[in-house]
Write an enzyme that holds these catalytic residues in place. Structure first.
Site, PDB file in Angstrom:
ATOM      1  CB  SER A   7     -10.431  -0.091  -6.672  1.00 57.87           C
ATOM      2  OG  SER A   7     -10.281  -0.587  -5.409  1.00 57.87           O
ATOM      3  CE  LYS A  41      -4.205  -3.293  -1.966  1.00 63.45           C
ATOM      4  NZ  LYS A  41      -4.345  -3.128  -0.516  1.00 63.45           N
ATOM      5  CD  GLU A 104      -0.527   2.261  -2.355  1.00 61.99           C
ATOM      6  OE1 GLU A 104      -0.887   2.441  -3.544  1.00 61.99           O
ATOM      7  OE2 GLU A 104      -1.322   2.131  -1.413  1.00 61.99           O
TER       8      GLU A 104
HETATM    9  S1  IVH Z   1      -2.700  -2.176  -9.147  1.00 65.79           S
HETATM   10  C1  IVH Z   1      -5.389  -1.555 -12.424  1.00 65.79           C
HETATM   11  N1  IVH Z   1      -0.550  -2.706  -7.726  1.00 65.79           N
HETATM   12  O1  IVH Z   1      -4.080  -1.188  -3.717  1.00 65.79           O
HETATM   13  C2  IVH Z   1      -4.429  -1.314 -11.366  1.00 65.79           C
HETATM   14  N2  IVH Z   1      -2.327  -1.529  -6.658  1.00 65.79           N
HETATM   15  O2  IVH Z   1      -7.497  -1.504  -4.342  1.00 65.79           O
HETATM   16  C3  IVH Z   1      -5.023  -1.280 -10.012  1.00 65.79           C
HETATM   17  N3  IVH Z   1      -1.846  -0.915  -4.338  1.00 65.79           N
HETATM   18  O3  IVH Z   1      -5.543   1.713  -3.741  1.00 65.79           O
HETATM   19  C4  IVH Z   1      -4.045  -1.110  -8.928  1.00 65.79           C
HETATM   20  N4  IVH Z   1       0.171  -1.801  -4.222  1.00 65.79           N
HETATM   21  O4  IVH Z   1      -3.220   2.000  -4.614  1.00 65.79           O
HETATM   22  C5  IVH Z   1      -1.780  -2.139  -7.726  1.00 65.79           C
HETATM   23  N5  IVH Z   1       1.416  -3.236  -6.619  1.00 65.79           N
HETATM   24  C6  IVH Z   1       0.209  -2.670  -6.621  1.00 65.79           C
HETATM   25  C7  IVH Z   1      -0.311  -2.024  -5.472  1.00 65.79           C
HETATM   26  C8  IVH Z   1      -1.603  -1.466  -5.547  1.00 65.79           C
HETATM   27  C9  IVH Z   1      -0.766  -1.141  -3.554  1.00 65.79           C
HETATM   28  C10 IVH Z   1      -3.099  -0.238  -3.889  1.00 65.79           C
HETATM   29  C11 IVH Z   1      -3.690   0.728  -4.857  1.00 65.79           C
HETATM   30  C12 IVH Z   1      -5.178   0.679  -4.577  1.00 65.79           C
HETATM   31  C13 IVH Z   1      -5.350  -0.616  -3.846  1.00 65.79           C
HETATM   32  C14 IVH Z   1      -6.176  -1.579  -4.654  1.00 65.79           C
END
Ligand code: IVH
Length: 265
Positions: A7, A41, A104
């Site tokens: 996360s 994100k 995602e």
């Molecule tokens: S990086 C170590 N990058 O956001 C890598 N997460 O709590 C950790 N999410 O449920 C995740 N876009 O699914 C990352 N560009 C992005 C993202 C992303 C959406 C989501 C991910 C997770 C939440 C982070």
């Protein structure tokens, strides 16, 4: 999952992001000179895709981060997910025999509105928001229903690889995944210092409506993935990246009523 699906910790504003930077600088002095990648994100459903010899073999939800739910048949119907990636080595790209990527899955805002319009016309129940619609569409039993929903996905991480080399910087990972035919964001940028990364993040705060999907912030990631990994975690949050939240949207609304119920316990 072959590795934990992690996360992200939140940063609310520039000062929070600077505090994160100060904290990780104390852990490792390589951070001082680190580059940063900024990505949207996306507010969707975290999905993990497995490729064996370049063929899409399995797909799962994040679940508790260790074990997800198998949604392979549904993911096969998502048109932007490649069912086959080029394994034949060309001059520049080679693909590991076993590759696991994460991204995602989501329903673009326009498609969500269109779907709700159609459901309303048909006198059916409409959906609350794109995220719930995407999650509901992927986590149900009939792949035909999933196929009828214009879901898509953006891929941003390699979770695991065997039998082949993959890049060791986040920026190169995005380029590599794109070259393999995965859908990758075109909004990501790399910066050589944190202040520039913060400034870029703030430009998206003002134009978040221009993004075709719902985003509740931007992720700032240390580009050097070895350094990011060495920084370790706090709970399930890796220290090598931070979710820079957009300020919450404020509206005035009326509270129409409160229902009090007795729960099971
Ligand atoms: S990086 C170590 N990058 O956001 C890598 N997460 O709590 C950790 N999410 O449920 C995740 N876009 O699914 C990352 N560009 C992005 C993202 C992303 C959406 C989501 C991910 C997770 C939440 C982070």
């Amino acid at each position: 999952h072959p590795a934990p699906i992690l996360s992200l910790a939140n940063a609310f504003g520039a000062d929070d992001a600077r505090a994160w930077f100060e904290r990780i600088k104390k852990i490792d002095d390589r951070v001082e000179k680190a580059k940063f990648v900024v990505e949207p994100k996306i507010d969707g459903l975290s999905v993990v895709l497995h490729y064996r010899d370049g063929v899409f073999a399995q797909g799962a939800t994040r679940g508790d981060g260790e074990v997800g739910e198998d949604i392979t048949s549904n993911l096969r119907t998502v048109r932007t997910i490649p069912l086959r990636i080029p394994v034949e080595a060309n001059a520049k790209i080679t693909v590991p025999k076993y590759l696991v990527v994460r991204g995602e899955a989501f329903l673009p805002i326009k498609e969500f509105e269109e779907l709700n319009r159609k459901l309303e016309e048909a006198g059916e129940k409409t959906y609350l928001n794109p995220r719930n619609t995407a999650a509901g569409s992927l986590r149900q039993l009939d792949p035909k229903l999933t196929a009828s929903r214009p879901l898509t996905m953006l891929v941003y991480q390699i979770i695991h690889s065997e039998g082949g080399k993959v890049p060791t910087s986040q920026w190169e990972i995005l380029e590599y995944l794109k070259a393999l035919g995965f859908p990758v964001t075109d909004v990501a940028k790399r910066f050589d210092d944190l202040e520039k990364a913060i400034a870029y993040t703030e430009t998206w705060d003002k134009r978040r409506d221009k993004l075709p999907y719902e985003a509740d912030g931007m992720v700032i990631k240390i580009d050097d993935l070895r350094l990011a990994g060495d920084l370790g975690f706090v709970g399930k949050d890796p220290l090598g990246a931070i979710d820079f939240k957009f300020p919450a949207r404020e509206v005035t609304t009326s509270l129409l009523g409160i229902d009090v119920e007795v729960g099971r316990t």
